[in-house]
Design an enzyme around this catalytic site. Structure first.
Site, short mmCIF file in Angstrom:
data_model
loop_
_atom_site.label_atom_id
_atom_site.label_comp_id
_atom_site.label_asym_id
_atom_site.label_seq_id
_atom_site.Cartn_x
_atom_site.Cartn_y
_atom_site.Cartn_z
N LYS A 31 -70.93 -22.58 -2.70
CA LYS A 31 -70.03 -21.52 -2.25
C LYS A 31 -68.65 -21.68 -2.90
O LYS A 31 -68.11 -20.73 -3.46
CB LYS A 31 -69.87 -21.57 -0.73
CG LYS A 31 -68.74 -20.70 -0.21
CD LYS A 31 -68.59 -20.75 1.29
CE LYS A 31 -67.67 -21.84 1.78
NZ LYS A 31 -66.23 -21.54 1.65
N ASN A 32 -68.11 -22.89 -2.84
CA ASN A 32 -66.73 -23.08 -3.30
C ASN A 32 -66.59 -23.02 -4.82
O ASN A 32 -65.47 -22.91 -5.32
CB ASN A 32 -66.18 -24.41 -2.76
CG ASN A 32 -65.82 -24.31 -1.29
OD1 ASN A 32 -65.92 -23.24 -0.70
ND2 ASN A 32 -65.42 -25.42 -0.71
N ARG A 35 -59.86 -16.66 3.15
CA ARG A 35 -58.64 -17.17 2.54
C ARG A 35 -58.74 -17.24 1.02
O ARG A 35 -57.74 -17.04 0.31
CB ARG A 35 -58.42 -18.56 3.13
CG ARG A 35 -57.20 -19.25 2.69
CD ARG A 35 -57.04 -20.57 3.43
NE ARG A 35 -56.37 -21.56 2.59
CZ ARG A 35 -55.10 -21.49 2.25
NH1 ARG A 35 -54.34 -20.51 2.67
NH2 ARG A 35 -54.55 -22.41 1.48
N CYS A 58 -51.45 -14.93 8.63
CA CYS A 58 -50.50 -15.96 9.06
C CYS A 58 -49.28 -15.97 8.15
O CYS A 58 -49.33 -15.51 7.02
CB CYS A 58 -51.13 -17.34 9.00
SG CYS A 58 -52.56 -17.50 10.05
N ARG A 81 -50.37 -21.11 6.76
CA ARG A 81 -51.56 -21.29 5.90
C ARG A 81 -51.10 -21.02 4.47
O ARG A 81 -51.31 -19.96 3.92
CB ARG A 81 -52.66 -20.32 6.31
CG ARG A 81 -53.19 -20.64 7.68
CD ARG A 81 -54.38 -19.78 7.99
NE ARG A 81 -55.51 -20.14 7.15
CZ ARG A 81 -56.68 -19.54 7.25
NH1 ARG A 81 -56.86 -18.56 8.09
NH2 ARG A 81 -57.68 -19.92 6.49
N ASP A 93 -64.49 -31.60 3.70
CA ASP A 93 -65.57 -30.70 4.12
C ASP A 93 -66.81 -31.45 4.61
O ASP A 93 -67.77 -30.82 5.06
CB ASP A 93 -65.96 -29.76 2.97
CG ASP A 93 -64.92 -28.68 2.73
OD1 ASP A 93 -63.97 -28.58 3.53
OD2 ASP A 93 -65.05 -27.94 1.74
N ILE A 147 -56.19 -34.22 4.75
CA ILE A 147 -56.04 -32.98 3.97
C ILE A 147 -55.55 -31.82 4.83
O ILE A 147 -54.63 -31.10 4.45
CB ILE A 147 -57.36 -32.59 3.26
CG1 ILE A 147 -57.92 -33.76 2.45
CG2 ILE A 147 -57.17 -31.35 2.39
CD1 ILE A 147 -57.12 -34.16 1.24
N ARG A 194 -70.95 -18.22 6.95
CA ARG A 194 -70.00 -18.10 5.84
C ARG A 194 -70.34 -19.08 4.73
O ARG A 194 -70.01 -18.84 3.57
CB ARG A 194 -68.58 -18.41 6.33
CG ARG A 194 -67.92 -17.29 7.08
CD ARG A 194 -66.45 -17.61 7.32
NE ARG A 194 -65.86 -18.19 6.13
CZ ARG A 194 -65.01 -19.20 6.12
NH1 ARG A 194 -64.62 -19.76 7.23
NH2 ARG A 194 -64.54 -19.67 4.99
#
Ligand code: UD1
Length: 417
Positions: free
Chosen positions: A22-23, A92, A116, A121, A304, A326, A396
């Site tokens: 995903k990332n 995001r 935000c 953020r 993660d 983090i 997600r």
């Protein structure tokens, strides 16, 4: 809303396949506005965030088609410069279109992520770096409005090796005039995958995977046919699933090298991990031991995977600690794990975990993506029934998780809340 119902206590056995990352897929897809000819993206996971990204490309004017893990994208006839709040609020990573749009159109209007304030953020490191390349930003009406003449190469030293910031700048600098040097750049494998994709499109990037990345700007980028790397976090989650259920899994396509810190920690905790040609076999040891974990930028232990390893530690012999460096406030899974019988105390950035012999099923609520995965893992190990509510968080980031887990013997089904 969907929930997952898990009857725990079944050792998982068999083969489980890792999907595309995903990332890595998010920034690679969001690089599409930079391209002046069609591109094909393979090994793209079917996930909510990816659907959102494809929708965002459509809104920007590109033509997209997503089927069976393949996204085909054609350049826009007229590229738009606005990423609207309705999409950005759910993801995001949308902020990653700032770099490509400024590079291509010299204008970008992108809603602030999550509604935000920038302090809460932040994307401040992205903006400061783009300013060094000649962009100017206004914040108005919840939008970041950026303008520039053609971006020009610059020397940028990040205050922190931000993953998204490094990715945004890689994309911006690829079409900038002259050379950009990113120092204290993020070294995450997903950053390397993006750089490799951009190079396949004609970019001139070197040093990806190290702290100094050099980008020689070019005038045009063409399309390419590119397969996204496997998801190291999904793979790591399934290594833990094998261990926590007392089972044995062949995690196919597991990116072993990119999971070095996680695999070392799992071995320290007594889990057997054997790399194979196809991926890695994970086998529960005779007993699970506690360990001390600190999350760090790559190649350190990934934030993660923090929630998932904490769940394994809940069932360890002895105690362990987990320090999260983090993100602030990334211990939301703790109170839910405690509902299942875990013994965890949090003091500032550190969670102290005292292992218990077993967890007992209960209704719990997912609060974010990786927290949801940790609750599923807990449910797989717990006695009795665990119901995980709000699994839209899980959707997600994990492709067909319950289908994959059922395939290796888990008793898990999706229901309505
Ligand atoms: C990415 C990953 C996310 C992962 C994280 C850290 C994606 C889509 N998401 O997120 O899953 O947990 O890397 O490995 O790839 N920060 C600032 N200012 C900035 C940017 C970041 O203060 O401009 C702070 C953040 O608030 C956070 C830390 O830096 O505390 C790390 O953020 P960053 O590395 O940018 O993570 P993301 O790219 O958002």
């Amino acid at each position: 809303m969907d929930k997952l119902i898990i009857r725990g206590g079944k050792p998982l056995r068999g083969v489980i396949r890792v999907s595309g990352s995903k990332n890595a897929a998010l920034p690679i897809l969001l690089a599409a506005p930079l391209l002046s000819s069609p591109a094909t993206f393979r090994n793209v996971p079917k996930l909510r965030d990816i659907d959102t990204t494809v929708k965002l490309l459509d809104i920007l004017g590109l033509s997209t088609h997503f089927e069976n893990g393949v996204v085909k994208v054609e350049p826009a006839r007229e590229l738009k410069f606005e990423a609207p709040y309705e999409l950005v609020k759910t993801m995001r990573a949308s902020a990653l279109c700032l770099g490509p749009l400024l590079a291509r159109l010299c204008r970008a209007r992108v809603a602030l992520p999550g509604g935000c304030a920038i302090g809460a953020r932040p994307v401040n490191l992205h903006l400061t770096a783009l300013e060094k390349m000649g962009a100017a930003f206004n914040l108005e009406g919840g939008y970041i409005d950026g303008r520039c003449k053609r971006l020009t190469g610059a020397r940028i030293v990040f205050d922190f090796p931000t993953v998204g910031g490094t990715e945004n700048l890689l994309m911006a600098a690829s079409l900038a005039k002259g050379e950009t040097v990113l120092e204290n750049a993020a070294r995450e494998p997903e950053v390397v995958d993006l750089a490799n994709f951009l190079n396949a499109c004609g970019a001139r990037i070197s040093g990806q995977g190290t702290t100094v990345i050099t980008i020689e700007g070019v005038d045009e980028l063409h399309g390419a046919d590119y397969a996204v790397m496997p998801d190291r976090i999904e793979a790591g989650t399934y290594l833990v699933a094998a261990a926590i259920t007392g089972g044995e899994l062949l995690v196919k396509n597991c990116p072993v090298d990119e999971l070095d810190a996680v695999i070392s920690k799992l071995r320290e905790m007594g889990v057997t991990i054997e790399p194979t040609k196809e991926g890695a076999i994970a086998r529960a040891g005779a007993e699970t031991l506690g360990a001390d974990v600190t999350t760090l930028p790559y190649p350190g232990f990934p934030t993660d995977m923090q929630a998932q390893i904490m769940t394994l530690m809940c069932l360890a012999k002895g105690s362990g600690t987990i320090k999260e460096t983090i993100f602030e406030n990334r211990f939301m899974h703790v109170q839910e794990l405690v509902r299942l019988g875990a013994k965890i105390k949090v003091s500032s950035q550190t969670a102290f975990v005292r292992g218990v012999p077993e967890l007992a099923g209960a209704p719990v609520m997912a609060s974010d993506l990786r927290a949801s995965a940790s609750l599923v893992l807990a449910g797989l190990a717990a006695k009795g029934v665990t119901e995980v509510a709000r699994v839209y968080h899980l959707d997600r980031g994990y492709e067909a998780m319950e289908v994959k887990l059922r395939g290796v013997g888990a008793d898990i089904e999706r229901g309505k809340e």
